[in-house]
Design an enzyme around this catalytic site. Structure first.
Site, PDB file in Angstrom:
ATOM      1  N   SER B 143       0.812  -1.208   0.000  1.00 16.68           N
ATOM      2  CA  SER B 143       0.000   0.000   0.000  1.00 16.68           C
ATOM      3  C   SER B 143       0.844   1.256   0.000  1.00 16.68           C
ATOM      4  O   SER B 143       0.329   2.357  -0.187  1.00 16.68           O
ATOM      5  CB  SER B 143      -0.936   0.017   1.201  1.00 16.68           C
ATOM      6  OG  SER B 143      -0.235   0.399   2.369  1.00 16.68           O
ATOM      7  N   LYS B 182       1.297   4.207   7.009  1.00 12.22           N
ATOM      8  CA  LYS B 182       0.592   5.061   6.069  1.00 12.22           C
ATOM      9  C   LYS B 182       1.193   6.467   6.068  1.00 12.22           C
ATOM     10  O   LYS B 182       1.918   6.839   6.987  1.00 12.22           O
ATOM     11  CB  LYS B 182      -0.896   5.205   6.481  1.00 12.22           C
ATOM     12  CG  LYS B 182      -1.740   3.931   6.373  1.00 12.22           C
ATOM     13  CD  LYS B 182      -1.986   3.553   4.918  1.00 12.22           C
ATOM     14  CE  LYS B 182      -2.899   2.335   4.803  1.00 12.22           C
ATOM     15  NZ  LYS B 182      -2.173   1.095   5.180  1.00 12.22           N
TER      16      LYS B 182
END
Lengths: 226, 226
Positions: B143, B182
Site C-alpha cells: 500500500s 501510512k
DNA sequence: CTTGACATAGAACATATGTTCATTGTATAA
DNA sequence: TTATACAATGAACATATGTTCTATGTCAAG
C-alpha cells in the site's frame, strides 16, 4: 545512551579506553593493557572494576579467555547483550550513478575507492565473502522511480557482467563513454539491448550488445529520510 | 578485492572461520581455536597458514599478542589496511508492519526485541545516540508503493508521537487495536486524520485524532534483492 | 570510636596462547 | 632417482594473560 552515572571516574576512563582501543586495534585490550592506560598497576583492581562494568550491563567478558571484552548495546542484559562493535563490511563508494541522463563515470575496476560506506551484514548476499564483489553508488535522477529507486538512494551493486531481463543494472555504454542505471532487456531478436528507464516519462535506450558492458546489478537499496 | 584464488582450501576455510568467529563472538579467535574449527591439530601449521594469509594481505596480526588477528579491507596493504571491525548499531527488529490491511501489533514500547538488525551508522540520523529511539519493521503489503516502499522492505522507524503532513508513520488505531504504515495527514478542518495509502488502488483510512496514536515515522528504508 | 562495605594494591598462581624446533610427508623439477 | 620447496606434525618452550589470595586504605553509618 548507556548510563555511566553510576560509575566511578576510574570505571568511566576504563570504559572509554576499551572503546578507543577497539577502534584503533580491531581487537579488545587485555586486563594489563587497560591497567597501563588508566594508571592502575594491579590486575586485580582492573578485574574488580571490569566486574563492575559487567554488572552495569555495559560490557561482557568470557571467563578464562584472553581479550574477550565486548561492549554491549546500551540496553544489554549482560548475558545476551549484543555487541556494539561488530565486524561490518565497508563497501567502496564509487560515486554517483545516473538514473536519467547518463553520466561519464570511469570503469569501477579502475577506481580506487577513497570513500566507503559501511553496510551491515544483514544487507549482504548470503555469502559474506561475496562482499568483495560489491560497491555502492548514489543515485542521481529519478528514471528508476517505478523500480522504487529514488533520487538520492544508495544502491549496492554486485559486480557481474551478465544480467537477466528485468534486472536493474549498471550499464556502461562504450561509444558514448557513459554509465547509467537501467533495467536490462535483451530484445527478442537477440541483437539489440534495451535499457529501460522505469519512469513513464522517459524513453528507453537501445544499443548493440557490443556497445554495452554490464558492470553490475543492483542487489540492495538504502534510503535515508533526512 | 581480496583475491582468494591463491589460497589453498585449508587457508580459505581458516579465513572463513575467522570471519564467522568475529561475527559470533565480537573478538578474534586464538590460534588453537582456528585449528580446532578447521581440523588442524598443530598450532605451528595454523601459524604457518596464518602467515600465508598475511602475505596475501588478507589479515594482519601483532606478534606475541593473543587474539590479534584482524581482517583487512579487500585492498589492504598490510600496514594501513582498514579494519572491518567498527561500531554498528543494533536496532530492535519488532516484526512485521502492514502496508495494506492493518495488523494487530502490540505497542512497540511493550515489546522485548529478541531479534535485532544491524544497521550501519551511515543510515542513522545525525546523532548516533538517537539510535535508541529507533526500531525496525518488515513491510508486508504494497500500500505504500508510491512512497517507494515495497513489500518485504525493512523500514527504520524513529519513535515519536507527532508527524508532519505527508510523512510516513506507524499508526496505531486504538479502537481497532491495529497498526498500519501510512502517510499521515491532518485534514484541514483539524478534526480528522487521514491515513493515506500510497497506492492508487487503495482507499484512505479516516479517524478521530483521539483514536490514533503515532508510534513513529519512517527515517530509512533498506531493500535487499534476493 | 567501631564496624562494615567498597576499593585498592601487590604477589602468586594457573591457564591461555603464540612461537620455535626437529622431523616427516608431498609434489614437482632436474 | 634425487633434490628442493612447500606443507604438515607433534612437542617443547616462553610469554601473555586472567584469576585468586592476602593485606591495607577509605568512607559512611551506627
Amino acid at each position: 545512551m548507556p548510563d555511566l552515572s553510576k560509575l566511578s571516574e576510574r570505571q568511566r576512563r576504563m570504559y572509554d579506553m576499551i572503546q578507543e582501543f577497539l577502534l584503533e586495534n580491531s581487537y579488545p585490550p587485555s586486563v594489563r593493557q587497560i591497567g597501563e592506560a588508566v594508571g592502575i598497576s594491579s590486575t586485580s583492581v582492573v578485574s574488580y572494576n571490569l566486574d563492575k562494568l559487567e554488572k552495569e550491563g555495559l560490557i561482557a567478558r568470557d571467563r578464562d579467555v584472553s581479550r574477550s571484552i565486548r561492549i554491549l548495546e546500551q540496553d544489554g542484559d549482560g548475558e545476551n547483550g549484543r555487541s556494539r562493535f561488530q565486524p561490518v563490511v565497508n563497501i567502496p563508494f564509487l560515486g554517483v550513478i545516473a538514473a536519467g541522463e547518463p553520466l561519464l563515470v570511469p570503469d569501477p575496476d579502475m577506481m580506487d575507492a577513497e570513500e566507503y560506506v559501511t553496510v551491515s551484514p544483514d544487507l549482504l548476499p548470503s555469502r559474506a565473502d561475496a562482499a568483495r564483489e560489491l560497491y555502492a553508488l548514489r543515485v542521481k535522477g529519478d528514471s528508476m522511480i517505478d523500480a522504487l529507486i529514488d533520487d538520492g538512494d544508495l544502491v549496492i551493486i554486485r559486480r557481474q557482467s551478465t544480467a537477466n531481463n528485468g534486472e536493474t543494472v549498471v550499464a556502461w555504454l562504450k561509444d558514448e563513454r557513459e554509465t547509467t542505471l537501467k533495467s536490462f532487456y535483451l530484445e527478442s531478436d537477440r541483437r539489440r539491448i534495451r535499457l529501460q528507464p522505469r519512469n513513464p516519462t522517459m524513453a528507453p535506450i537501445y544499443c548493440e550488445p557490443a556497445n554495452l558492458e554490464i558492470q553490475g546489478k543492483v542487489v540492495g537499496v538504502v534510503r535515508r529520510y533526512d
